[in-house]
Design a protein around this motif. Structure first.
Motif, PDB file in Angstrom:
ATOM      1  N   THR A 106       5.442  -0.684  -6.816  1.00 55.21           N
ATOM      2  CA  THR A 106       6.036   0.515  -6.333  1.00 55.21           C
ATOM      3  C   THR A 106       6.492   0.017  -4.825  1.00 55.21           C
ATOM      4  OG1 THR A 106       4.629   1.965  -7.350  1.00 55.21           O
ATOM      5  CG2 THR A 106       5.852   2.794  -5.549  1.00 55.21           C
ATOM      6  N   ARG A 108       6.873   0.216  -0.968  1.00 50.38           N
ATOM      7  CA  ARG A 108       5.811   0.768   0.158  1.00 50.38           C
ATOM      8  C   ARG A 108       6.646   1.198   1.204  1.00 50.38           C
ATOM      9  NH1 ARG A 108       0.275   0.949  -0.600  1.00 50.38           N
ATOM     10  NH2 ARG A 108       0.182   1.864   1.343  1.00 50.38           N
ATOM     11  N   THR A 262      -3.691  -6.514  -0.063  1.00 44.37           N
ATOM     12  CA  THR A 262      -2.877  -5.302   0.393  1.00 44.37           C
ATOM     13  C   THR A 262      -4.121  -4.950   1.736  1.00 44.37           C
ATOM     14  OG1 THR A 262      -2.720  -4.475  -1.656  1.00 44.37           O
ATOM     15  CG2 THR A 262      -2.977  -2.567  -0.096  1.00 44.37           C
ATOM     16  N   GLU A 282       3.870  -2.902  -3.625  1.00 42.71           N
ATOM     17  CA  GLU A 282       2.540  -2.958  -3.925  1.00 42.71           C
ATOM     18  C   GLU A 282       2.267  -3.004  -5.515  1.00 42.71           C
ATOM     19  OE1 GLU A 282      -1.798  -2.289  -3.145  1.00 42.71           O
ATOM     20  OE2 GLU A 282      -0.015  -2.776  -1.895  1.00 42.71           O
TER      21      GLU A 282
END
Length: 686
Positions: A106, A108, A262, A282
């Motif tokens: 996804t 971010r 992360t 991510e």
């Protein structure tokens, strides 16, 4: 580009003029002006020496900065072929089965204003990563995820996919592990060094590709650079981000792809000095239902349905339980499937109370299961494989700074390899003293003895220069990467060397071995000596010629990391075969064995001066005898086939950093195979 071409022409002109001057001087001497060469043997020696200088210059031409500039598109295509051959996405990385783990991601939002534009409708899947990247402007991408989330898998898939459909003019993606980036090394120089070391490019061509913007660095492992507790402003990770912020092509930010854990990347972003003009994706955790789908479709689960049913039922019933959280990354999911697919009882994981306990049980079975998966009757026992891999993991951990790449030519220069360097220095010193004692103490101290002694001292100095941290090379390391003896790459090398713009260099380089062979075998009437004993000494010449050609035209990535020790062994054979033959001839004519020791010492020093990297590596193997296999490169290739080791360019890496750290903590295997509680004969099969 125009300046590079002019510099190439000037270098080529100087090379041709210098070669012609050497040949003219040699011919003048041979033809007899002054004393001259009185007989045929002296003339043959002079001509052979001149041709040897010419051949050495031609074979080293590829590795120097005096290489004429080539078309950038041609160089980029050549690099893309090398990268494609080296970075094929292994099936073992995504599960070693027809059913891979589905990796999704996804986009971010960034915490600052200087971020790249993102695609309006992203694909968000492994197959659509290249399309999403092309929609990013500037083309800078940061891939983040939890440990084991598949960042390296995503990076490798990106490199393979983009190289497969790269448009003309697009940069070539190259996967580069960040572990060996030094604080004082410029980013451009570091990339150039990797292109030379890992993909067999020349320094000049690698620099030309970087300056032309035809290299897309895909940087893996930002989170593996620093030890825990290092302040962010002083960390190597922050240094990398600062360097990437200043990495530009003209006025535009240069393309780059970066992977990072992360939590660390969010800390780096909050520090106020993030990488600018980049988009961030991510990687999503693997959900329990995806883990059930993947495990249920595996061959092992299909054929051992009763054994796997409790595990699948647990994942369905508790999608956020300990087991589901432990298998929420592609790496751990694949490791678990490998560990329990053929043998062992997966239901033992249901007894684990923590994620660490699940990981310990999976890794304890992972290496033995991988060993039996590659060989029904494995070449090495699982216990021995574990101990050897533990030693190699400790070798990397001793280097500090998150070292994760095993570079065979540099293992003897690592911080924990001082005994190996001491053994090498003692060997060079002993050979030097032995030779000087023979020629100056027991000799007549004439002009010849002093000349040989000066040669010995020069060789000793050159040999000791290999101990420098950056090394020293009389022969380019990229010229020593040789394929296996039965590999089809030899045919590729011969075809490449004898066609196109390489053919003239091959023909000129072939003059010396042909002349020496003719001189040894031909009868007196045809200008030879007809000495078959001497002919044995020059038999390696054709092999040497073929090996030099292969080393010059094959990329290190195409050969693989094991090609370097193979090239060192080949060079040692070429250097020592004449010495052994001359020693046998001396013993045959009545020389004492002690009289032959200076000859062996001279050849030993010559070997250390020419292939000192290989001699250092041999000293490291001798020091670590029984701790690691003596044929280490062969063992690592076997581990790569078993899925325990991965290859990135011209270096080895453990399958995952988490697996490397686990091996370093466990010197011996933890458990033995576990069997299901029921009789395997009652298992239903489809």
């Amino acid at each position: 580009m125009k300046g590079n071409r002019q510099a190439g022409r000037r270098a080529r002109t100087a090379f041709i003029l210098g070669t012609c001057a050497v040949l003219v001087l040699c011919l003048t001497y041979v033809l007899g002006f002054g004393e001259g060469a009185k007989n045929l043997a002296d003339r043959a020696v002079v001509v052979s020496a001149a041709l040897g200088v010419l051949t050495l210059a031609l074979t080293s031409w590829r590795g120097t900065g005096a290489v004429p500039a080539e078309d950038g598109a041609v160089l980029a295509g050549r690099l893309a072929q090398a990268v494609t051959g080296a970075e094929l996405l292994s099936r073992r990385v995504i599960g070693d089965d027809r059913i891979p783990v589905r990796v999704s991601f996804t986009f971010r939002a960034s915490s600052h204003a200087r971020s790249a534009t993102r695609p309006l409708v992203p694909n968000g899947t492994l197959d659509g990563l290249v399309a999403d990247y092309r929609a990013v402007h500037p083309r800078r991408l940061v891939i983040t995820g939890q440990p084991g989330a598949g960042k390296s898998v995503l990076a490798r898939a990106f490199v393979a996919e983009l190289n497969g459909n790269r448009a003309e003019g697009e940069p070539v993606p190259v996967l580069l592990p960040l572990g060996d980036w030094g604080r004082q090394e410029l980013f451009r120089d570091w990339v150039v060094r990797h292109l030379v070391r890992d993909y067999g490019s020349t320094s000049a061509h690698a620099a030309q590709l970087m300056d032309s913007g035809l290299v897309l660095p895909v940087l893996d492992g930002l989170d593996e650079l620093d030890e825990p507790g290092v302040p962010i402003p002083e960390s190597r990770a922050q240094q990398v981000l600062d360097a990437l912020t200043g990495y530009q092509r003209g006025l535009e930010p240069a393309p780059v792809v970066l992977t990072c854990r992360t939590d660390l990347y969010e800390v780096l972003e909050a520090s106020g000095r993030p990488v600018l003009d980049a988009a961030r994706v991510e990687i999503d955790p693997v959900e329990a239902q995806e883990a059930v789908r993947f495990l249920a479709m595996r061959q092992g689960a299909v054929h051992r349905e009763e054994d796997w049913r409790p595990v699948l039922d647990e994942l369905r019933a508790h999608p956020h339980g300990v087991l589901a959280r432990s298998l929420s990354t592609p790496w751990r999911l694949v490791a678990m499937a490998t560990a329990y697919e053929r043998v062992n009882d997966p239901a033992e994981l249901l007894e684990a109370r923590t994620e660490q306990e699940v990981t310990d049980r999976v890794f304890a079975h992972f290496a033995p299961a991988s060993v039996h998966a590659v060989d029904e009757e494995p070449r090495h026992s699982p216990e021995r494989v574990h101990v050897w891999l533990h030693r190699l993991a400790l070798q990397l951990e001793s280097q500090g700074n998150g070292a994760s790449t095993l570079v065979l030519p540099d293992v003897a220069r690592s911080p924990g390899a001082l005994p190996s360097r001491m053994l090498y220095a003692a060997t060079v010193g002993l050979l030097t003293l032995l030779t000087l004692w023979a020629f100056l103490v027991n000799g007549t101290r004439g002009g010849g003895e002093w000349g040989v002694s000066l040669f010995v001292v020069v060789m000793a100095v050159l040999a000791l220069m290999h101990l420098r941290p950056c090394g020293f090379r009389l022969v380019e390391r990229s010229d020593m990467w040789l394929p296996p003896w039965r590999s089809p790459l030899w045919a590729v090398a011969a075809k490449t060397a004898l066609t196109g713009r390489n053919c003239w260099g091959a023909l000129v380089a072939a003059i010396l071995p042909v002349m020496i062979l003719w001189r040894s075998w031909a009868p007196d009437q045809l200008g030879g000596v007809g000495d078959w004993a001497l002919a044995l000494a020059v038999l390696p010449m054709p092999t040497q010629f073929v090996g030099l050609l292969a080393g010059n035209v094959l990329d290190a990535a195409a050969v693989g990391p094991s090609g370097w020790p193979r090239g060192g062994a080949f060079a040692a054979l070429v250097l020592w075969w004449p010495a052994v033959v001359l020693l046998a001839m001396g013993l045959r004519v009545g020389l004492e064995p002690t009289d032959c020791l200076p000859l062996l010492a001279v050849f030993g020093l010559l070997s250390c001066a020419v292939i000192g990297d290989a001699a250092l590596y041999l000293c490291w193997l001798l020091v670590h005898f029984r701790r690691v296999p003596f044929r280490l490169s062969r063992f690592l290739d076997w581990c790569h086939a078993a899925g325990l080791i991965r290859i990135t360019g011209g270096v080895y890496q453990f399958r995952h950093r988490e697996f490397q750290e686990w091996l370093a903590r466990h010197p011996v295997p933890l458990t033995r195979p576990t069997e299901p509680a029921h009789d395997s004969a009652t298992v239903r099969t489809p």
